[in-house]
Design a protein around this motif. Structure first.
Motif, mmCIF file in Angstrom:
data_model
loop_
_atom_site.group_PDB
_atom_site.id
_atom_site.type_symbol
_atom_site.label_atom_id
_atom_site.label_comp_id
_atom_site.label_asym_id
_atom_site.label_seq_id
_atom_site.Cartn_x
_atom_site.Cartn_y
_atom_site.Cartn_z
ATOM 1 N N LEU A 1 0.910 -1.107 -0.010
ATOM 2 C CA LEU A 1 -0.108 -0.073 0.144
ATOM 3 C C LEU A 1 0.936 1.405 0.040
ATOM 4 O O LEU A 1 1.856 1.400 0.748
ATOM 5 C CB LEU A 1 -0.864 -0.039 1.235
ATOM 6 C CG LEU A 1 -2.337 -0.730 1.071
ATOM 7 C CD1 LEU A 1 -2.772 -1.017 2.572
ATOM 8 C CD2 LEU A 1 -3.165 -0.287 0.134
ATOM 9 N N LEU B 1 -4.125 4.936 2.017
ATOM 10 C CA LEU B 1 -5.326 4.403 2.122
ATOM 11 C C LEU B 1 -6.199 5.538 1.877
ATOM 12 O O LEU B 1 -6.104 6.785 2.261
ATOM 13 C CB LEU B 1 -5.553 3.764 3.653
ATOM 14 C CG LEU B 1 -5.023 2.391 3.956
ATOM 15 C CD1 LEU B 1 -5.106 2.170 5.296
ATOM 16 C CD2 LEU B 1 -5.565 1.362 3.090
ATOM 17 N N ALA B 2 -7.453 5.099 1.345
ATOM 18 C CA ALA B 2 -8.482 6.103 1.384
ATOM 19 C C ALA B 2 -8.903 6.918 2.632
ATOM 20 O O ALA B 2 -8.956 6.043 3.811
ATOM 21 C CB ALA B 2 -9.776 5.656 0.789
ATOM 22 N N GLU C 1 -6.964 8.783 4.516
ATOM 23 C CA GLU C 1 -5.943 9.347 5.117
ATOM 24 C C GLU C 1 -5.540 10.843 4.716
ATOM 25 O O GLU C 1 -5.555 11.185 3.371
ATOM 26 C CB GLU C 1 -4.626 8.384 4.692
ATOM 27 C CG GLU C 1 -4.555 7.227 5.385
ATOM 28 C CD GLU C 1 -3.326 6.552 5.183
ATOM 29 O OE1 GLU C 1 -3.033 5.309 5.676
ATOM 30 O OE2 GLU C 1 -2.403 6.821 4.235
ATOM 31 N N ARG D 1 -11.221 1.399 -4.039
ATOM 32 C CA ARG D 1 -12.040 1.359 -2.949
ATOM 33 C C ARG D 1 -12.375 0.177 -2.534
ATOM 34 O O ARG D 1 -12.624 -0.829 -3.205
ATOM 35 C CB ARG D 1 -13.303 2.500 -3.157
ATOM 36 C CG ARG D 1 -12.976 3.940 -3.342
ATOM 37 C CD ARG D 1 -12.291 4.513 -2.258
ATOM 38 N NE ARG D 1 -13.162 4.874 -1.080
ATOM 39 C CZ ARG D 1 -13.797 5.854 -0.961
ATOM 40 N NH1 ARG D 1 -13.765 6.806 -1.633
ATOM 41 N NH2 ARG D 1 -14.408 5.727 0.203
ATOM 42 N N SER E 1 -8.921 7.508 -2.531
ATOM 43 C CA SER E 1 -9.003 6.124 -2.836
ATOM 44 C C SER E 1 -7.623 5.814 -2.070
ATOM 45 O O SER E 1 -6.648 6.306 -1.939
ATOM 46 C CB SER E 1 -9.071 5.727 -4.350
ATOM 47 O OG SER E 1 -7.988 6.546 -4.991
ATOM 48 N N SER E 2 -7.780 4.198 -2.221
ATOM 49 C CA SER E 2 -6.494 3.903 -1.654
ATOM 50 C C SER E 2 -5.646 3.354 -2.756
ATOM 51 O O SER E 2 -6.199 3.400 -3.933
ATOM 52 C CB SER E 2 -6.881 2.259 -0.925
ATOM 53 O OG SER E 2 -7.624 2.479 0.240
#
Length: 229
Positions: free
Chosen positions: A40, A43-44, A46, A63, A95-96
């Motif tokens: 990663l 993350l969405a 953050e 997502r 979004s992540s």
């Protein structure tokens, strides 16, 4: 290091209009990070403090639902940028983002980006164009999920992969499908079992040929017509 970073920034749609002096300032503030496949980046939700330049490799923006399923929003490959939106709207990451393969990115803080925009209006115009393109792609995703059957979504993805990586052979356009059925499902908004059935139907109809991970598109025109059914 700076000269190499400048050459990478020059290749992006966002920064290519800037002169070397400005690029050198941005390059001096860039922080390099290496990602393993699946790692990663953020993350969405953050807090977003800047954007990333994909110098090598590729990443996916997605997502996740409460059930753990992913919906891939878009995939970005070197050399381009990602996470531009929060630089300009002061929001969190929408979004992540995770690496699709071993990937190298360069982080540039939003203060540096905004300062460059104020001094160089062409950067602001390039950002506007890039964000508009992102909006169009999101609209296309919504249209696909809302109006197309799963088989059509699979066909569209295979056509895109064939156009990007395919090789012309006597049997048609051929390429190796590097995505698993789970990954395909995340790209087109469904589940693995439905993807498997859709691939089998496309093969039964003669629109694709499958041999292990090798996909052949024998008649690209017919497959495109299938998208319009």
């Amino acid at each position: 290091m700076n000269l190499h970073t400048v050459s990478i920034l020059k290749k992006t749609e966002l920064f290519r209009s800037l002169d070397d002096e400005v690029l050198q300032v941005l390059a001096a503030h860039a922080v390099e990070r290496n990602l393993a496949r699946g790692e990663l980046l953020f993350l969405a939700g953050e807090e977003a403090s800047g954007l990333y330049v994909i110098a090598k490799g590729s990443v996916r923006a997605f997502r996740s639902g409460l059930d753990g399923r992913e919906q891939v929003i878009h995939v970005e490959r070197a050399v381009t940028t990602i996470a531009e939106v929060p630089v300009f709207d002061d929001g969190n990451y929408p979004s992540s983002v995770a690496a699709e393969e071993p990937t190298r990115v360069l982080f540039i803080g939003k203060k540096d980006i905004r300062a460059a925009c104020l001094q160089h209006p062409q950067l602001a115009l390039a950002a506007t164009k890039l964000l508009a393109a992102r909006l169009r792609r999101c609209a296309e995703l919504v249209e696909s999920l809302s109006l197309q059957e799963v088989g059509q979504r699979v066909a569209k993805l295979l056509l895109d992969e064939g156009q990007r990586r395919g090789v012309s052979t006597e049997n048609g356009i051929e390429f190796d499908l590097t995505l698993t059925h789970n990954q395909l499902a995340a790209r087109i908004g469904t589940v693995r079992e439905v993807v498997t059935r859709a691939l089998n139907r496309l093969q039964e109809q003669g629109l694709i040929m499958l041999d292990g991970k090798t996909v052949t598109l024998p008649d690209e025109k017919s497959l495109r017509s299938y998208l319009k059914i």
